[in-house]
Motif scaffolding. Structure first.
Motif, PDB file in Angstrom:
ATOM      1  N   UNK A 343     -39.282  44.767  -3.095  1.00  0.00           N
ATOM      2  CA  UNK A 343     -40.325  45.714  -2.216  1.00  0.00           C
ATOM      3  C   UNK A 343     -40.050  45.630  -0.757  1.00  0.00           C
ATOM      4  N   UNK A 344     -39.283  46.612  -0.282  1.00  0.00           N
ATOM      5  CA  UNK A 344     -38.812  46.383   0.840  1.00  0.00           C
ATOM      6  C   UNK A 344     -39.900  46.641   2.073  1.00  0.00           C
ATOM      7  N   UNK A 345     -40.832  47.509   1.639  1.00  0.00           N
ATOM      8  CA  UNK A 345     -41.877  47.964   2.739  1.00  0.00           C
ATOM      9  C   UNK A 345     -43.042  47.131   2.613  1.00  0.00           C
ATOM     10  N   UNK A 346     -43.014  46.292   1.568  1.00  0.00           N
ATOM     11  CA  UNK A 346     -44.376  45.565   1.457  1.00  0.00           C
ATOM     12  C   UNK A 346     -45.490  45.933   0.896  1.00  0.00           C
ATOM     13  N   UNK A 347     -45.624  47.109   0.247  1.00  0.00           N
ATOM     14  CA  UNK A 347     -46.799  48.181  -0.142  1.00  0.00           C
ATOM     15  C   UNK A 347     -47.261  47.741  -1.711  1.00  0.00           C
ATOM     16  N   UNK A 348     -46.486  46.686  -2.265  1.00  0.00           N
ATOM     17  CA  UNK A 348     -46.835  46.385  -3.428  1.00  0.00           C
ATOM     18  C   UNK A 348     -46.106  47.142  -4.502  1.00  0.00           C
ATOM     19  N   UNK A 349     -45.538  47.958  -4.209  1.00  0.00           N
ATOM     20  CA  UNK A 349     -44.576  48.648  -5.183  1.00  0.00           C
ATOM     21  C   UNK A 349     -43.176  48.639  -5.191  1.00  0.00           C
ATOM     22  N   UNK A 350     -42.353  48.305  -6.269  1.00  0.00           N
ATOM     23  CA  UNK A 350     -41.115  47.964  -6.142  1.00  0.00           C
ATOM     24  C   UNK A 350     -40.088  48.957  -5.759  1.00  0.00           C
ATOM     25  N   UNK A 351     -39.220  48.922  -4.698  1.00  0.00           N
ATOM     26  CA  UNK A 351     -38.336  49.848  -4.311  1.00  0.00           C
ATOM     27  C   UNK A 351     -36.812  49.423  -4.618  1.00  0.00           C
ATOM     28  N   UNK A 352     -36.022  50.320  -4.394  1.00  0.00           N
ATOM     29  CA  UNK A 352     -34.768  49.658  -4.604  1.00  0.00           C
ATOM     30  C   UNK A 352     -33.694  50.457  -3.615  1.00  0.00           C
ATOM     31  N   UNK A 353     -32.610  49.681  -3.366  1.00  0.00           N
ATOM     32  CA  UNK A 353     -31.702  49.785  -2.251  1.00  0.00           C
ATOM     33  C   UNK A 353     -30.092  50.301  -2.980  1.00  0.00           C
ATOM     34  N   UNK A 354     -29.637  51.411  -2.644  1.00  0.00           N
ATOM     35  CA  UNK A 354     -28.323  52.024  -3.399  1.00  0.00           C
ATOM     36  C   UNK A 354     -27.309  51.975  -2.194  1.00  0.00           C
ATOM     37  N   UNK A 367     -37.811  54.610  -1.469  1.00  0.00           N
ATOM     38  CA  UNK A 367     -38.922  53.873  -1.414  1.00  0.00           C
ATOM     39  C   UNK A 367     -39.899  54.411  -2.475  1.00  0.00           C
ATOM     40  N   UNK A 368     -40.781  53.704  -3.265  1.00  0.00           N
ATOM     41  CA  UNK A 368     -41.410  53.941  -4.425  1.00  0.00           C
ATOM     42  C   UNK A 368     -42.834  54.670  -3.855  1.00  0.00           C
ATOM     43  N   UNK A 369     -43.129  55.725  -3.772  1.00  0.00           N
ATOM     44  CA  UNK A 369     -44.313  56.427  -3.582  1.00  0.00           C
ATOM     45  C   UNK A 369     -45.325  57.093  -4.622  1.00  0.00           C
ATOM     46  N   UNK A 370     -46.279  57.206  -4.381  1.00  0.00           N
ATOM     47  CA  UNK A 370     -47.077  57.748  -5.450  1.00  0.00           C
ATOM     48  C   UNK A 370     -46.516  59.237  -6.029  1.00  0.00           C
ATOM     49  N   UNK A 371     -45.999  59.800  -4.905  1.00  0.00           N
ATOM     50  CA  UNK A 371     -45.350  61.299  -5.136  1.00  0.00           C
ATOM     51  C   UNK A 371     -43.944  61.201  -5.616  1.00  0.00           C
ATOM     52  N   UNK A 372     -43.144  60.110  -5.766  1.00  0.00           N
ATOM     53  CA  UNK A 372     -41.875  59.885  -6.236  1.00  0.00           C
ATOM     54  C   UNK A 372     -41.204  59.021  -5.217  1.00  0.00           C
ATOM     55  N   UNK A 373     -39.922  58.956  -5.281  1.00  0.00           N
ATOM     56  CA  UNK A 373     -39.176  58.080  -4.381  1.00  0.00           C
ATOM     57  C   UNK A 373     -38.774  58.786  -2.954  1.00  0.00           C
ATOM     58  N   UNK A 374     -38.939  58.205  -2.017  1.00  0.00           N
ATOM     59  CA  UNK A 374     -38.502  58.627  -0.560  1.00  0.00           C
ATOM     60  C   UNK A 374     -37.042  57.905  -0.105  1.00  0.00           C
ATOM     61  N   UNK A 375     -36.329  58.722   0.179  1.00  0.00           N
ATOM     62  CA  UNK A 375     -35.025  58.138   0.557  1.00  0.00           C
ATOM     63  C   UNK A 375     -35.108  57.658   2.280  1.00  0.00           C
ATOM     64  N   UNK A 376     -34.529  56.549   2.551  1.00  0.00           N
ATOM     65  CA  UNK A 376     -34.599  56.332   3.943  1.00  0.00           C
ATOM     66  C   UNK A 376     -33.315  55.700   4.178  1.00  0.00           C
ATOM     67  N   UNK A 377     -32.367  56.292   5.043  1.00  0.00           N
ATOM     68  CA  UNK A 377     -31.261  55.743   5.419  1.00  0.00           C
ATOM     69  C   UNK A 377     -31.218  54.502   6.196  1.00  0.00           C
TER      70      UNK A 377
END
Length: 549
Positions: A343-354, A367-377
């Motif tokens: 959970x990279x951003x601490x919002x309670x939803x699991x993310x992943x790093x690639x 980043x795991x958002x309600x609308x889908x995964x947001x890519x952040x470099x």
């Protein structure tokens, strides 16, 4: 020469005019002709027989002007070519740096780059003249790459004892251990899953009882595994990412396979296919991405050039109570190596790093958002042939956020040992900004893990390397460092200790208290290109620190 010819011509005209104008009645015309010819001839004659200094200066100025003009034309052409290279090469990835290869290697590198473009089917870029691109890079490249600096500390408080572990498997192939995973670290610090790509098996091995190891032939070339209870029956299952072929190529033989209850209740049964008809699958990790209480998967499809991507596979339970898996491809780039979850951003939803290699060479957060995964470099390498090889997520500095331990050491594309290959720490400032810190140079480094190896309360770094025999090119193996420990002596400061010298043969690495003596030991998986004596699947380095006290 042209001046002399003109003078002779004028004198001929003068003589002919004298013969033609004979009468005194034409004196005025004769005078005019004389005057015109003299005005024309005298300056020309002075240029040949008079003071040559002014003439030389005039000619010299002309030559200088010509040289200046030629230089401007050459400079303009150089700028135009540079811009063409920037647009063409930068249209797909970062523009290659001239010092990333020695001069003699650039012909093949440029040819290969052009080949990739033509094979891609793209027609939106205008390729420069290939020979001009080769010349441009060769003019700027070094004759040879610099040797990496690998200074070792003189003393170390740690000592290690090497133990070889081999497992009898009915296969003549050499071992190629691609990944090591703990089966259940909380319950057993010595039981691991070993992925052997060449022999096509996954081995369940207790490091303290290797004679009881059990092997499973799962897929063609298992590359990565995870232990997860997919069917929620209280017993962990084994999930395997299968390359579908060892050689680098585009195909659709990659797959993700599921062995329920780690194969114990259904021994000998075929694994279930979760995902198939994809490119080479390199990694798989579990996570409940949709917060519905069961475990989903994220899959790294490494592929090659035309295949590749990242898949989020949702675990669903249908009305009859059967498990179904729904695939969402969240990225289509080739070259993904690792996809660790947090959970990279601490919002309670699991993310992943690639970590996405090939020509991309980037680390990105999904980043795991309600609308889908947001890519952040998180990080972008400065060169498309950088050689990214692995990442580990860790709170390295104990400040409550997730940092990234990053290795750069893949030499299988060019078989060149590069001076910038080594270990990097990307420090998270808490606001999703990551500051890169170069920790150490290490040719061929493929894996690094963080752990307090010396028990002093801060994290150290243990790193392992793999170098193909083709990359040595006269280098003596005893000069190479296969396994090192970077001791953190003060905040952000490290000293290198070499644990093993010789030919680097490691892709995978784990650290745990294997022997139960309250200190951390090191487990490295062997990737052999030639027969080893003694034969080995694993090398276990037992830490003797506490025993010496």
């Amino acid at each position: 020469m042209a001046q002399k010819q003109l003078i002779l011509l004028l004198f001929m005209l003068y003589s002919r005019s004298l013969a033609f104008i004979r009468g005194s009645e034409l004196f005025s015309i004769k005078f005019i002709v004389h005057a015109v010819i003299l005005v024309a001839v005298v300056p020309l004659c002075s240029g040949c027989t008079g003071d040559t200094k002014e003439s030389s200066t005039t000619v010299g100025n002309k030559q200088t002007s010509d040289v200046s003009h030629d230089s401007k034309v050459a400079a303009t052409a150089e700028l135009e070519l540079t811009q063409q290279i920037k647009v063409f090469c930068g249209g797909c990835h970062a523009v290659p740096l001239p010092d990333s290869f020695p001069k003699q290697a650039w012909h093949d590198e440029v040819r290969r780059g052009f080949g990739f473009y033509y094979e891609s089917g793209r027609k939106d870029l205008v390729p420069p003249l290939q020979a001009s691109v080769v010349a441009w890079y060769q003019q700027r490249a070094p004759e040879r790459l610099a040797e990496p600096e690998q200074t070792e500390a003189r003393t170390s408080q740690l000592d290690f004892q090497l133990r070889f572990i081999d497992v009898s498997i009915d296969s003549p192939n050499l071992t190629a251990v691609s990944a090591l995973r703990w089966a259940n670290l909380a319950l057993s610090p010595s039981r691991i899953w070993i992925s052997d790509m060449k022999r096509g098996v996954v081995v369940d091995c207790d490091l303290n009882e290797p004679a009881n190891a059990q092997s499973f032939r799962i897929g063609a070339n298992p590359a990565g595994t995870c232990s997860v209870d997919l069917d929620e029956n209280g017993s962990p299952d084994l999930v395997v990412a299968d390359l579908g072929g060892l050689t680098s190529e585009d195909h659709s033989r990659g797959q993700v396979l599921w062995l329920p209850d780690e194969g114990r209740k259904e021994s000998g049964s075929a694994p279930r296919i979760i995902l198939d008809s994809i490119g080479r699958a390199a990694d798989v990790q579990p996570a409940d991405f949709d917060n519905d209480g069961d475990q989903d998967l994220v899959v790294a499809e490494f592929g090659w050039h035309k295949t590749g991507g990242i898949h989020v596979v949702y675990n669903d339970l249908n009305a009859p109570g059967e498990r179904t898996f729904r695939d969402l491809k969240v990225d289509s780039r080739a070259g993904t190596i690792h996809v660790p979850v947090t959970d990279l951003d601490g919002d309670g939803r699991l993310d992943f790093v690639a970590l996405i290699s090939q020509e991309n060479e980037v680390i990105e957060a999904f980043l795991n958002r309600e609308s889908g995964f947001e890519k952040v470099q998180i990080y972008a390498a400065p060169d498309p042939s950088y050689g990214s090889s692995g990442i580990e997520l860790t709170d390295f500095d104990h400040d409550g956020d997730t940092d990234v331990l990053y290795t750069v050491g893949d030499t299988f594309d060019s078989y060149l040992i590069k001076p910038y290959h080594g270990i990097w720490l990307l420090r998270n400032d808490g606001q999703m900004k990551f500051e890169p810190q170069h920790i150490a140079a290490m040719p061929g480094v493929m894996r690094a893990v963080s752990a307090d190896l010396d028990g002093d309360g801060d994290n150290d770094i243990i790193a392992a390397a793999l170098l193909p025999l083709k990359s040595l090119r006269g280098t003596t193996p005893t000069e190479l460092q296969a396994l090192i420990w970077m001791e953190q002596t003060a905040a952000g400061q490290f000293e290198r200790h070499v644990i093993e010298r010789g030919l680097p043969i490691y892709v995978s690495l784990l650290v745990s208290d294997v022997d139960g003596d309250s200190d951390l030991d090191i487990v490295a998986g062997c990737y052999h290109e030639e027969r080893a004596d003694p034969p080995s699947l694993l090398h276990v380095y037992e830490n003797l620190r506490l025993r010496q006290k």
